[in-house]
Structures are given as structure tokens and as C-alpha cells.
Design a protein around this motif. Structure first.
Motif, PDB file in Angstrom:
ATOM      1  N   SER A   1       0.945  -1.339  -0.005  1.00 38.62           N
ATOM      2  CA  SER A   1      -0.165  -0.108  -0.016  1.00 38.62           C
ATOM      3  C   SER A   1       1.086   1.275   0.055  1.00 38.62           C
ATOM      4  CB  SER A   1      -0.872   0.102   1.257  1.00 38.62           C
ATOM      5  OG  SER A   1      -1.980  -1.193   1.224  1.00 38.62           O
ATOM      6  N   VAL A   2       0.583   2.120  -1.002  1.00 39.88           N
ATOM      7  CA  VAL A   2       1.578   3.297  -1.001  1.00 39.88           C
ATOM      8  C   VAL A   2       0.691   4.522  -1.193  1.00 39.88           C
ATOM      9  CG1 VAL A   2       3.379   4.148  -2.654  1.00 39.88           C
ATOM     10  CG2 VAL A   2       3.134   1.874  -2.295  1.00 39.88           C
ATOM     11  N   PRO A   3       0.874   5.535  -0.435  1.00 40.33           N
ATOM     12  CA  PRO A   3       0.229   6.843  -0.387  1.00 40.33           C
ATOM     13  C   PRO A   3       0.733   7.710  -1.769  1.00 40.33           C
ATOM     14  CG  PRO A   3       1.163   6.537   1.750  1.00 40.33           C
ATOM     15  CD  PRO A   3       1.592   5.500   1.071  1.00 40.33           C
ATOM     16  N   TYR A   4       0.165   8.193  -2.443  1.00 36.36           N
ATOM     17  CA  TYR A   4       0.330   8.942  -3.631  1.00 36.36           C
ATOM     18  C   TYR A   4       1.261   9.970  -3.302  1.00 36.36           C
ATOM     19  CZ  TYR A   4      -3.628   6.821  -5.992  1.00 36.36           C
ATOM     20  OH  TYR A   4      -4.559   6.059  -6.377  1.00 36.36           O
ATOM     21  N   GLN A   5       1.668  10.599  -1.955  1.00 32.77           N
ATOM     22  CA  GLN A   5       2.602  11.449  -1.737  1.00 32.77           C
ATOM     23  C   GLN A   5       3.695  10.906  -1.529  1.00 32.77           C
ATOM     24  OE1 GLN A   5       1.968  14.749  -0.981  1.00 32.77           O
ATOM     25  NE2 GLN A   5       0.089  14.664  -1.780  1.00 32.77           N
ATOM     26  N   ALA A   6       3.731   9.594  -1.371  1.00 33.92           N
ATOM     27  CA  ALA A   6       5.408   8.884  -1.284  1.00 33.92           C
ATOM     28  C   ALA A   6       5.675   8.738  -2.677  1.00 33.92           C
ATOM     29  CB  ALA A   6       5.088   7.393  -0.569  1.00 33.92           C
ATOM     30  N   VAL A   7       5.087   8.695  -3.809  1.00 32.91           N
ATOM     31  CA  VAL A   7       5.349   8.614  -5.138  1.00 32.91           C
ATOM     32  C   VAL A   7       6.511   9.634  -5.644  1.00 32.91           C
ATOM     33  CG1 VAL A   7       4.798   8.346  -7.620  1.00 32.91           C
ATOM     34  CG2 VAL A   7       3.440   7.196  -5.698  1.00 32.91           C
ATOM     35  N   THR A   8       7.753   9.147  -6.146  1.00 35.81           N
ATOM     36  CA  THR A   8       8.817  10.057  -6.432  1.00 35.81           C
ATOM     37  C   THR A   8       8.654  10.105  -7.823  1.00 35.81           C
ATOM     38  OG1 THR A   8      10.277   8.510  -6.121  1.00 35.81           O
ATOM     39  CG2 THR A   8      10.080   9.952  -4.403  1.00 35.81           C
ATOM     40  N   ARG A   9       8.506   9.013  -8.712  1.00 29.77           N
ATOM     41  CA  ARG A   9       8.629   8.887 -10.018  1.00 29.77           C
ATOM     42  C   ARG A   9       7.516   7.884 -10.714  1.00 29.77           C
ATOM     43  NH1 ARG A   9      13.350   6.615 -10.207  1.00 29.77           N
ATOM     44  NH2 ARG A   9      14.150   8.663  -9.227  1.00 29.77           N
ATOM     45  N   PHE A  10       6.971   8.319 -11.672  1.00 28.64           N
ATOM     46  CA  PHE A  10       5.905   7.649 -12.432  1.00 28.64           C
ATOM     47  C   PHE A  10       6.410   7.482 -14.151  1.00 28.64           C
ATOM     48  CE2 PHE A  10       2.014   7.235 -15.223  1.00 28.64           C
ATOM     49  CZ  PHE A  10       1.341   6.282 -14.540  1.00 28.64           C
TER      50      PHE A  10
END
Length: 165
Positions: free
Chosen positions: A101-110
Motif C-alpha cells: 500500500s503506497v500513499p500517492y504522496q510517497a510516489v517520487t517517479r511515474f
């Protein structure tokens, strides 16, 4: 004539832009979660801070990646559930299914390499530093020999024992 300093951004436009672009990530994950899955040759690389608040998964897996981790959503992903503030997905690691489970705030690259589409985000440094400080605080109290406070009870510690005499 002296130049005036640039005005301070009290609207926080950079943060608003980051949030809006995270909405692109959320929308792409919703498309990937649809019954048809990802269309054509699309596949997604999602990089996130594993030590960010709200990230959860098997401790052994997150322990292998103490800072950052990249997952790939292409052919073998299950139960992708993009929510409002985070997404969850089951992937195979070492032949074993594991849920993240990953909060969108933790995403650094897509990144979608099929169309060379890349978004990069500011790392949630302040939130990570705050969470680490909170996690370290009880350890410091225990190391000083003081007992942790009972639930709901305030604990006053005298600093005299730490001062040089």
C-alpha cells in the motif's frame, strides 16, 4: 535603486502543481485497475519512498529497500485498488505474492516507457523526517533509562542528570 526581494509564494503553487500531477498517477492506476487492464503496450513503473508515512508492506520486502523502491505494473499484478489518497496492489517477489500500500504522496517517479511519459515528484522529505523523529523519540527515552509514560499520562523528565557537574 534597490531591487525588491521576490514575493513569497503564500499560495504554495508548487505543492498544488505536484498534487495535480499526482492526480495523473491516480487516473492511470484507475485505468490499469479496470477489467480490461492496461491498453496496448502500456506498462507503468512507479517509484516511491519506502520510509514515507503510510507505506505498508511485508517488513522483509521493505527492509530490502530502505529508501526507495520501483514496482512495475505490466502483466502480473493483482487486486490493484487505487483509492483517493493511496493505492494497493499485489505483486510477486521471489515467486511469492506480496501486498503493498503506497500513499500517492510517497510516489517520487511515474514512468510509462511505452510512450516515454515521465513524471517526477519532490520527495516527501519533511514528512519522512518528522516520522523518523517520532519513531526515534521513544528509543531515546528508553536509552536514557527513563520509563515511557503510561497511555495518556504526561511524563516529565528532569534534565539535571544529563548536565555536566
Amino acid at each position: 535603486m534597490a531591487q525588491e526581494p521576490p514575493a513569497q509564494d503564500l499560495m504554495h503553487y508548487e505543492a498544488m502543481a505536484q498534487d495535480a500531477l499526482r492526480g495523473v498517477v491516480k487516473a492511470a492506476l484507475k485505468r490499469a485497475a479496470a477489467p480490461d487492464g492496461l491498453p496496448g503496450a502500456h506498462h507503468l513503473y512507479v517509484t516511491f519512498k519506502t520510509d514515507a508515512p503510510g507505506v505498508s508492506g511485508p517488513p522483509d520486502l521493505l527492509g530490502k529497500y530502505p529508501d526507495e523502491m520501483t514496482i512495475v505494473l505490466q502483466h502480473q499484478y493483482w487486486d490493484l485498488a487505487p483509492g483517493e489518497t493511496f493505492f494497493s496492489v499485489t505483486l510477486q517477489f521471489g515467486g511469492q505474492p506480496k501486498r503493498l500500500s503506497v500513499p500517492y504522496q510517497a510516489v517520487t517517479r511515474f514512468y510509462d516507457p511505452s510512450v516515454q511519459f515521465l513524471l517526477q515528484f519532490e520527495a516527501p522529505a519533511a514528512a519522512i523526517a518528522e516520522a523518523k523523529a517520532e519513531a526515534a523519540a521513544p528509543a531515546k527515552v528508553a536509552a536514557a533509562g527513563a520509563e515511557p509514560p503510561a497511555d495518556g499520562e504526561a511524563k516529565i523528565v528532569s534534565l539535571d542528570q544529563f548536565r555536566k557537574k
